[in-house]
Scaffold this active site. Structure first.
Site: not given
Ligand code: M6R
Length: 608
Positions: A2, A27, A74, A100-101, A481, A485, A488, A504, A603
């Site tokens: 958060c 966040r 969050w 936050n936590g 990757e 993308k 998500e 396979h 994030k």
């Molecule tokens: O801050 P970080 O690089 O450790 O975050 C890792 C993942 O949470 C982050 O890359 C996440 O997968 C992104 N939303 C991808 O776009």
């Protein structure tokens, strides 16, 4: 996972808290709230939904007052709802807390507090905190917060205000980030720098179990024994504009366009034709490198996908065996770690809970931990033995883009550094790669020119339910990757497959009209990859390929091709990922999705 903020000064806290929260919405964004001391009372306004809902509420029912705390959530414990939103208070509403936590022992604490006559209204873990502080409060807020936190297990960054001490804000962190902003006669707390940047560039980074006591007269830092702590002020040099949209529709599009600069900034002073590879202050001797018998690259999400490229690169350049793993798996699989292990953790935010746990465990077992991170002062950067920063600038969109390409650059820098040290490549071979790396910013600009074609492609395909990303070698790595993308931000199901693995099982999923994105940049594998492409075309797939300019034959086998500037095949992912990012972006936009704040995500994942 958060965002928290706090303000102490002489200006109205309400709008400053909301402004700070607007910079932390990445966040978490399923509810928001503030608590402010108004006329000697704690006043709380909070509601479910985006920050704009809170703003509307505060416009209708304003709170005056110059000391307060704020939160953007969050949800972990308890669904997004008004009652589960922060700030939380004790029943008498004399103490208010943002958090936050995760308080892992909250059920036990809740039971214990209930036995002492306390009542609870929300499903959150956080609600135990104001009640615990209340339980220990005997006229000294700092002491009460210290006693309360000594009972709390888990992770927290908290801000606390109290009706009985209306001129004070107390905050503390453990395993969740927290900074203190030092303005002129006013002070801030925040989960991240952008929240304070419009008001000050001077900040303190709090360490675990450090407390900050803020009044209008100043800031006092204390350790867990209540002793004063001296700390260096960190001066933020990047511009507040870096955390604004700058004319783009969304942060994600802006960040995609910032990639040429991010690539350049990450190479600057490390790669040059006139000097050896330099990795900042990191000093690894040939002897130390020879002593390393295994390298792990450990990370989550996009950073993990960058790690897959890192494995190929370091093995190829430096001939050192590398294993790449997901942090949440690695930490629980009892990996073989000794003093001869080098762990490379990769994290944009430097705060990801699982990655941080791997770092700490690795250090405990004697490994050397090198962090690749984008955030100066983040937990990962402070705790690792060595840090290699990616100079991507603040990444705000939840979907990582510019951080990924800079993480790739960091992998090349490390690979070349190790190769130089071990003598696995000749100077000419190293120079050839360095020279090519220096062309990447301009070539990335060229790739961005394909955006209209990609937008058209997205407008025809955005209704698809499934999509597949195929590649071999580094093209498979980059496909992972591209697939992440798309999933998500557009909520379209997708998978990345290694071309040779199709037969396979996966090929059973291909039917007439299935959309496949095939990346074909690896020369030594391109014939084999094109055979795989033909296999899916034969079964009716509609294929878009990403290939190097000059590989004109590719278009004969597929429906469309995005030709990217040719580069050294090891460096190809830096360029080939850009069309994949743009495909995801435009598909999501066509579907009307909020690309910067995709559903269910945040994030930085600072909780397990
Ligand atoms: O801050 P970080 O690089 O450790 O975050 C890792 C993942 O949470 C982050 O890359 C996440 O997968 C992104 N939303 C991808 O776009």
């Amino acid at each position: 996972m958060c965002g928290i903020v706090g303000f102490v000064g002489n200006r109205g806290a309400s709008s400053l808290l909301v402004e700070g929260l607007s910079k932390l919405e990445y966040r978490g964004y399923d509810s928001a709230g503030v608590a402010i001391i108004e006329d000697g009372e704690v006043k709380v306004k909070k509601c479910k939904g985006r920050l704009v809902n809170l703003e509307e509420r505060l416009n209708k029912e304003p709170i005056s007052g110059t000391i307060g705390i704020g939160h953007t959530r969050w949800a972990t414990h308890g669904e997004p709802s008004d009652v589960n939103s922060h700030p939380h208070t004790n029943s008498e509403v004399t103490i208010s807390v943002v958090h936050n936590g995760i308080i892992e022992n909250y059920l036990k604490l809740r039971e214990w507090l209930t036995s002492k006559g306390y009542t609870f209204h929300s499903e959150t873990d956080t609600e135990v905190i104001p009640n615990l502080v209340d339980y220990y409060y005997e006229g000294d807020l700092v002491e009460a917060v210290m006693k309360a936190t000594s009972k709390m297990e888990g992770s927290y960054a908290i801000g606390v205000i109290c009706k009985n001490e209306p001129n004070k804000l107390v905050a503390v962190r453990k395993d969740s980030p927290l900074i203190v902003g030092l303005g002129k006669d006013e002070f801030f707390i925040a989960s991240d720098i952008p929240a304070v940047l419009n008001h000050t560039r001077d900040v303190y980074f709090l360490e675990d179990k450090e407390f900050v006591v803020i009044t209008r007269d100043g800031v006092t830092l204390l350790n867990e024994d209540g002793e004063k702590v001296d700390k260096e002020v960190f001066h933020v040099t990047w511009n507040a504009d870096a955390a604004e949209k700058g004319g783009y529709e969304d942060f994600m599009l802006k960040e995609i366009h910032e990639q040429p600069k991010a690539i350049k900034d990450t190479m600057t002073s490390r790669i040059g034709m006139d000097h050896s590879i330099s990795i900042d202050k990191i000093n690894i001797s040939r002897e130390q490198l020879d002593n390393i018998d295994r390298v792990y690259i450990v990370a989550c999400g996009t950073a993990y996908n960058a790690g897959i490229v890192g494995k190929y690169v370091i093995e190829k350049l430096a001939k050192i065996p590398v294993e790449v793993d997901i942090a949440s798996e690695f930490r629980y699989r009892d990996p073989l770690i000794t003093e001869k292990t080098l762990i490379i953790v990769v994290s944009q935010s430097g705060e990801t809970a699982d990655t941080l746990a791997v770092l700490r465990d690795g250090k405990k077992k004697g490994a050397r931990v090198l962090a690749i991170t984008n955030v100066v002062g983040s937990s990962v950067s402070r705790e690792a033995n060595d840090v290699l920063y990616t100079w991507a600038g603040p990444e705000i969109a939840v979907a990582s883009t510019k951080a990924y390409v800079t993480q790739l650059i960091a992998m090349y820098i490390l690979g070349l550094y190790f190769a130089e040290l071990k003598g696995t490549l000749t100077k000419e071979q190293i120079d050839e790669i360095k020279k090519e790396m220096l062309t990447l910013p301009n070539k990335a600009e060229e790739v961005l020119k394909h955006k209209e074609t990609l937008q058209k492609f997205a407008s025809k395909t955005y209704m698809e339910r499934d999509m597949f990303f195929l590649g071999r070698g580094l093209d498979f790595a980059v496909s992972t990757e591209g697939s992440l993308k798309l999933k998500e931000i557009s909520y379209i199901h997708s998978e990345a497959y290694a071309g040779g693995e199709l037969k396979h099982g996966t090929i059973a999923l291909i039917e007439p009209g299935t959309v496949v994105i095939a990346t074909v940049t690896q020369e030594s594998l391109s014939d084999k990859m094109m055979s795989n492409v033909k296999e899916v075309v034969t079964r009716g797939a509609k294929v878009m390929a990403i290939a190097f300019e000059g590989d004109e034959d590719v278009h004969k086998s597929v429906d469309s091709v995005i030709y990217i500037p040719r580069t050294h095949e090891l460096l190809a992912p830096v360029l080939s990922v850009i069309p994949l990012q743009l495909i995801a972006y435009y598909m999501a936009k066509q579907k009307g999705c909020d690309v910067d704040k995709p559903r269910n995500l945040a994030k930085s994942v600072t909780v397990e």
